[in-house]
Write a protein that holds these residues in place. Structure first.
Motif, PDB file in Angstrom:
ATOM      1  N   PRO A 161       0.829  -1.224   0.000  1.00 55.34           N
ATOM      2  CA  PRO A 161       0.000   0.000   0.000  1.00 55.34           C
ATOM      3  C   PRO A 161       0.858   1.267   0.000  1.00 55.34           C
ATOM      4  CG  PRO A 161       0.031  -0.941   2.194  1.00 55.34           C
ATOM      5  CD  PRO A 161       0.768  -1.901   1.302  1.00 55.34           C
ATOM      6  N   PHE A 162       1.153   1.761  -1.168  1.00 52.84           N
ATOM      7  CA  PHE A 162       2.065   2.895  -1.321  1.00 52.84           C
ATOM      8  C   PHE A 162       1.672   3.642  -2.585  1.00 52.84           C
ATOM      9  CE2 PHE A 162       5.842   4.843  -3.131  1.00 52.84           C
ATOM     10  CZ  PHE A 162       6.478   5.431  -2.058  1.00 52.84           C
ATOM     11  N   LEU A 163       1.675   4.977  -2.502  1.00 54.30           N
ATOM     12  CA  LEU A 163       1.390   5.801  -3.673  1.00 54.30           C
ATOM     13  C   LEU A 163       2.413   6.916  -3.756  1.00 54.30           C
ATOM     14  CD1 LEU A 163      -0.603   6.377  -6.030  1.00 54.30           C
ATOM     15  CD2 LEU A 163      -1.755   7.995  -4.500  1.00 54.30           C
ATOM     16  N   PHE A 164       3.040   7.048  -4.920  1.00 50.77           N
ATOM     17  CA  PHE A 164       3.975   8.141  -5.161  1.00 50.77           C
ATOM     18  C   PHE A 164       3.304   9.196  -6.022  1.00 50.77           C
ATOM     19  CE2 PHE A 164       7.083  10.313  -7.850  1.00 50.77           C
ATOM     20  CZ  PHE A 164       7.912  10.857  -6.881  1.00 50.77           C
ATOM     21  N   VAL A 165       3.415  10.462  -5.586  1.00 53.44           N
ATOM     22  CA  VAL A 165       2.930  11.587  -6.378  1.00 53.44           C
ATOM     23  C   VAL A 165       4.044  12.619  -6.450  1.00 53.44           C
ATOM     24  CG1 VAL A 165       1.172  13.382  -6.652  1.00 53.44           C
ATOM     25  CG2 VAL A 165       0.549  11.192  -5.615  1.00 53.44           C
ATOM     26  N   GLY A 166       4.460  12.945  -7.651  1.00 55.41           N
ATOM     27  CA  GLY A 166       5.496  13.942  -7.849  1.00 55.41           C
ATOM     28  C   GLY A 166       4.989  15.087  -8.700  1.00 55.41           C
ATOM     29  N   ALA A 167       5.769  16.143  -8.752  1.00 53.15           N
ATOM     30  CA  ALA A 167       5.454  17.284  -9.606  1.00 53.15           C
ATOM     31  C   ALA A 167       6.756  17.888 -10.088  1.00 53.15           C
ATOM     32  CB  ALA A 167       4.628  18.333  -8.847  1.00 53.15           C
ATOM     33  N   GLY A 168       6.777  18.308 -11.342  1.00 52.53           N
ATOM     34  CA  GLY A 168       7.996  18.892 -11.863  1.00 52.53           C
ATOM     35  C   GLY A 168       7.806  19.492 -13.237  1.00 52.53           C
ATOM     36  N   LEU A 169       8.878  20.021 -13.761  1.00 48.02           N
ATOM     37  CA  LEU A 169       8.871  20.634 -15.079  1.00 48.02           C
ATOM     38  C   LEU A 169       8.726  19.558 -16.157  1.00 48.02           C
ATOM     39  CD1 LEU A 169      11.674  23.294 -14.490  1.00 48.02           C
ATOM     40  CD2 LEU A 169       9.201  23.676 -14.593  1.00 48.02           C
ATOM     41  N   PRO A 170       8.397  19.976 -17.385  1.00 46.72           N
ATOM     42  CA  PRO A 170       8.064  18.978 -18.414  1.00 46.72           C
ATOM     43  C   PRO A 170       9.145  17.955 -18.698  1.00 46.72           C
ATOM     44  CG  PRO A 170       7.362  21.168 -19.121  1.00 46.72           C
ATOM     45  CD  PRO A 170       8.164  21.364 -17.869  1.00 46.72           C
ATOM     46  N   GLN A 171      10.411  18.291 -18.441  1.00 48.50           N
ATOM     47  CA  GLN A 171      11.487  17.353 -18.758  1.00 48.50           C
ATOM     48  C   GLN A 171      11.550  16.154 -17.826  1.00 48.50           C
ATOM     49  OE1 GLN A 171      11.964  20.574 -17.766  1.00 48.50           O
ATOM     50  NE2 GLN A 171      13.908  20.859 -16.676  1.00 48.50           N
ATOM     51  N   VAL A 172      10.757  16.143 -16.757  1.00 43.81           N
ATOM     52  CA  VAL A 172      10.859  15.063 -15.769  1.00 43.81           C
ATOM     53  C   VAL A 172      10.531  13.709 -16.379  1.00 43.81           C
ATOM     54  CG1 VAL A 172       9.805  14.125 -13.678  1.00 43.81           C
ATOM     55  CG2 VAL A 172      10.526  16.510 -13.738  1.00 43.81           C
ATOM     56  N   ALA A 173       9.578  13.642 -17.288  1.00 44.59           N
ATOM     57  CA  ALA A 173       9.238  12.349 -17.898  1.00 44.59           C
ATOM     58  C   ALA A 173      10.448  11.746 -18.592  1.00 44.59           C
ATOM     59  CB  ALA A 173       8.087  12.520 -18.881  1.00 44.59           C
ATOM     60  N   ALA A 174      11.183  12.568 -19.342  1.00 42.41           N
ATOM     61  CA  ALA A 174      12.389  12.075 -20.009  1.00 42.41           C
ATOM     62  C   ALA A 174      13.471  11.720 -18.997  1.00 42.41           C
ATOM     63  CB  ALA A 174      12.902  13.113 -20.993  1.00 42.41           C
ATOM     64  N   LEU A 175      13.611  12.532 -17.939  1.00 39.70           N
ATOM     65  CA  LEU A 175      14.615  12.246 -16.919  1.00 39.70           C
ATOM     66  C   LEU A 175      14.333  10.913 -16.227  1.00 39.70           C
ATOM     67  CD1 LEU A 175      14.967  15.774 -15.243  1.00 39.70           C
ATOM     68  CD2 LEU A 175      16.571  14.678 -16.833  1.00 39.70           C
ATOM     69  N   ALA A 176      13.068  10.661 -15.924  1.00 40.45           N
ATOM     70  CA  ALA A 176      12.701   9.397 -15.273  1.00 40.45           C
ATOM     71  C   ALA A 176      12.968   8.229 -16.206  1.00 40.45           C
ATOM     72  CB  ALA A 176      11.237   9.432 -14.846  1.00 40.45           C
ATOM     73  N   GLY A 177      12.642   8.405 -17.505  1.00 42.43           N
ATOM     74  CA  GLY A 177      12.883   7.342 -18.471  1.00 42.43           C
ATOM     75  C   GLY A 177      14.354   7.046 -18.642  1.00 42.43           C
ATOM     76  N   ARG A 178      15.191   8.100 -18.578  1.00 41.39           N
ATOM     77  CA  ARG A 178      16.630   7.872 -18.669  1.00 41.39           C
ATOM     78  C   ARG A 178      17.167   7.186 -17.414  1.00 41.39           C
ATOM     79  NH1 ARG A 178      16.886  12.876 -21.622  1.00 41.39           N
ATOM     80  NH2 ARG A 178      17.384  14.110 -19.762  1.00 41.39           N
ATOM     81  N   ALA A 179      16.554   7.513 -16.257  1.00 40.10           N
ATOM     82  CA  ALA A 179      16.998   6.889 -15.009  1.00 40.10           C
ATOM     83  C   ALA A 179      16.717   5.383 -15.028  1.00 40.10           C
ATOM     84  CB  ALA A 179      16.322   7.545 -13.816  1.00 40.10           C
ATOM     85  N   LYS A 180      15.497   5.024 -15.436  1.00 45.04           N
ATOM     86  CA  LYS A 180      15.107   3.612 -15.546  1.00 45.04           C
ATOM     87  C   LYS A 180      14.086   3.503 -16.673  1.00 45.04           C
ATOM     88  CE  LYS A 180      17.620   2.254 -12.127  1.00 45.04           C
ATOM     89  NZ  LYS A 180      18.790   1.386 -12.347  1.00 45.04           N
ATOM     90  N   SER A 181      14.334   2.617 -17.617  1.00 48.47           N
ATOM     91  CA  SER A 181      13.484   2.544 -18.809  1.00 48.47           C
ATOM     92  C   SER A 181      12.042   2.200 -18.475  1.00 48.47           C
ATOM     93  CB  SER A 181      14.050   1.526 -19.797  1.00 48.47           C
ATOM     94  OG  SER A 181      14.111   0.237 -19.204  1.00 48.47           O
ATOM     95  N   TYR A 182      11.813   1.466 -17.382  1.00 48.25           N
ATOM     96  CA  TYR A 182      10.446   1.068 -17.052  1.00 48.25           C
ATOM     97  C   TYR A 182       9.649   2.183 -16.371  1.00 48.25           C
ATOM     98  CZ  TYR A 182      12.943  -0.099 -12.698  1.00 48.25           C
ATOM     99  OH  TYR A 182      13.739  -0.057 -11.570  1.00 48.25           O
TER     100      TYR A 182
END
Length: 400
Positions: A199-220
């Motif tokens: 039972p865990f939920l992550f909610v983040g907020a950031g600038l538009p580049q975050v999606a690409a940054l997360a994808g570069r960090a881990k592809s999944y």
């Protein structure tokens, strides 16, 4: 107009009196929270958008909703140059006590407490009084490898929450300022927790580049989170954000004043609040007319320049300021990186490091390869007011 009754709430993360245009997002997130509490899987959420679209407002609202539903939550903001363990440990310590650490400490809860203490020690963060007699496996939570230790820690907390029949909510604002290692550790933790259906939920907020940054960090990461894109409000939602708070106080705007304000604000939630607040204070009485709004406009622009825009401008080096002035010369963007360099009178390679620093500072972002855009709406107009003359860049030659 009585300033004491001014209903508008400009400011970083302040809840506006009318949170218009975000009903669907809030409803979907509420359903995901119910699923987590019921032991069903739900994706994490990362809110994306430019400055002024209300990401922090929504993050805070979602955390309030989670608290109302019985989640135990932790919230941090990651400022530029921050250290994630330093930010997390105090929040996780409070979360542990929210799980009744002292009153009814079970083995799982004590294990989570010890992991927090070990995590704090290895990353040299003061954790307070979190030492308990529960044996942990050697190296568990204290390897010094964030990508290994943080998942173990958050999994233990989620297991303790499950035992307490509640859930953990982790809320992180300004995600783009996490280092690649820190973002990677968060993604790995969310992945491991999801695989165990805890039972865990992550909610983040950031600038538009975050999606690409997360994808570069881990592809999944692209499959682990939803990435709602927040932008300016639709026309009717923007009108509601401006007009409804005033109507609740018995004040009306005429159609011309409404159009002037919303055009100036470009329907961005923060700018609507700022314009509504300043025009209200300047207007002598209701109805607020076009003439009143027009007369207040120079003061509103000056207020934004001296506060919202300047605090970002003053963090920049002279060359970074010059780079943004060249972008402004080309318009609001996006702009080809080569054209920006050409406007400065140099080759792209001469200012590549400057562009990278501006991305790291959250001033610009790149949606596509070779493109650069402002992260702050209307910053191009501000740059022209701040630096009326565009100066070419003359690189300094290096001595032999």
């Amino acid at each position: 107009m009585d300033r004491r009754n001014n209903p508008y709430a400009p400011g970083a993360g302040l809840q506006p009196p009318e949170l218009a245009g975000r009903d669907r997002l809030l409803a979907d997130a509420s359903i995901d929270m119910d699923r987590v509490l019921a032991g069903r899987p739900a994706k994490g959420l990362i809110l994306l958008g430019l400055r002024g679209v209300g990401k922090t407002v929504l993050l805070n609202r979602l955390r309030s909703t989670a608290n109302e539903k019985g989640f135990r939550t932790a919230r941090i903001e990651a400022p530029e140059g921050s250290f994630l363990p330093q930010l997390l440990v105090p929040e996780l310590r409070q979360l542990l006590y929210g799980l009744d650490l002292r009153q009814a400490a079970t083995d799982r809860l004590l294990r989570a407490a010890n992991l927090v203490a070990k995590f704090a020690a290895v990353f040299k963060v003061k954790a307070g009084d979190l030492e308990f007699s529960v044996d942990l496996a050697p190296g568990e939570g204290d390897s010094g490898n964030l990508e290994q230790d943080l998942p173990q820690l958050l999994v233990a907390l989620a297991e303790a929450a499950a035992e307490r029949r509640t859930a953990i909510g982790l809320f992180i604002d300004e995600v783009q300022y996490l280092s690649p290692t820190e973002l990677g550790a968060v993604v790995v933790a969310c992945h491991e927790i999801a695989q165990q259906n805890l039972p865990f939920l992550f909610v983040g907020a950031g600038l538009p580049q975050v999606a690409a940054l997360a994808g570069r960090a881990k592809s999944y990461a692209e499959r682990l989170f939803d990435y709602p894109q927040l932008g300016p409000l639709e026309a009717e939602d923007a009108r509601a954000a401006l007009l409804k708070p005033a109507q609740a106080e018995g004040v009306v705007f005429d159609d011309g004043a409404t159009r002037l304000i919303l055009d100036a604000a470009e329907n961005f939630p923060y700018f609507i609040q700022e314009w509504g607040f300043q025009v209200w204070n300047a207007a002598p009485a209701s109805p607020i007319t076009t003439a009143m709004a027009r007369a207040a406009s120079p003061d509103v622009v000056a207020h934004l320049d001296n506060n919202f825009f300047r605090v970002r401008f003053d963090r920049l080096t002279p060359l970074e300021q010059k780079y943004l002035r060249a972008m402004a010369e080309l318009g609001s963007g996006p702009h080809a990186t080569g054209r920006i360099a050409e406007t400065l009178g140099v080759r792209p390679s001469a200012v590549a490091t400057v562009r990278r620093h501006l991305i790291d500072k959250g001033m610009v972002w790149s949606q596509r390869h070779g493109e650069t855009s402002f992260t702050v709406p209307m910053f191009d107009a501000f740059m022209k007011r701040q630096m009326p003359e565009l100066l070419k860049h003359i690189p300094q030659s290096r001595g032999r």
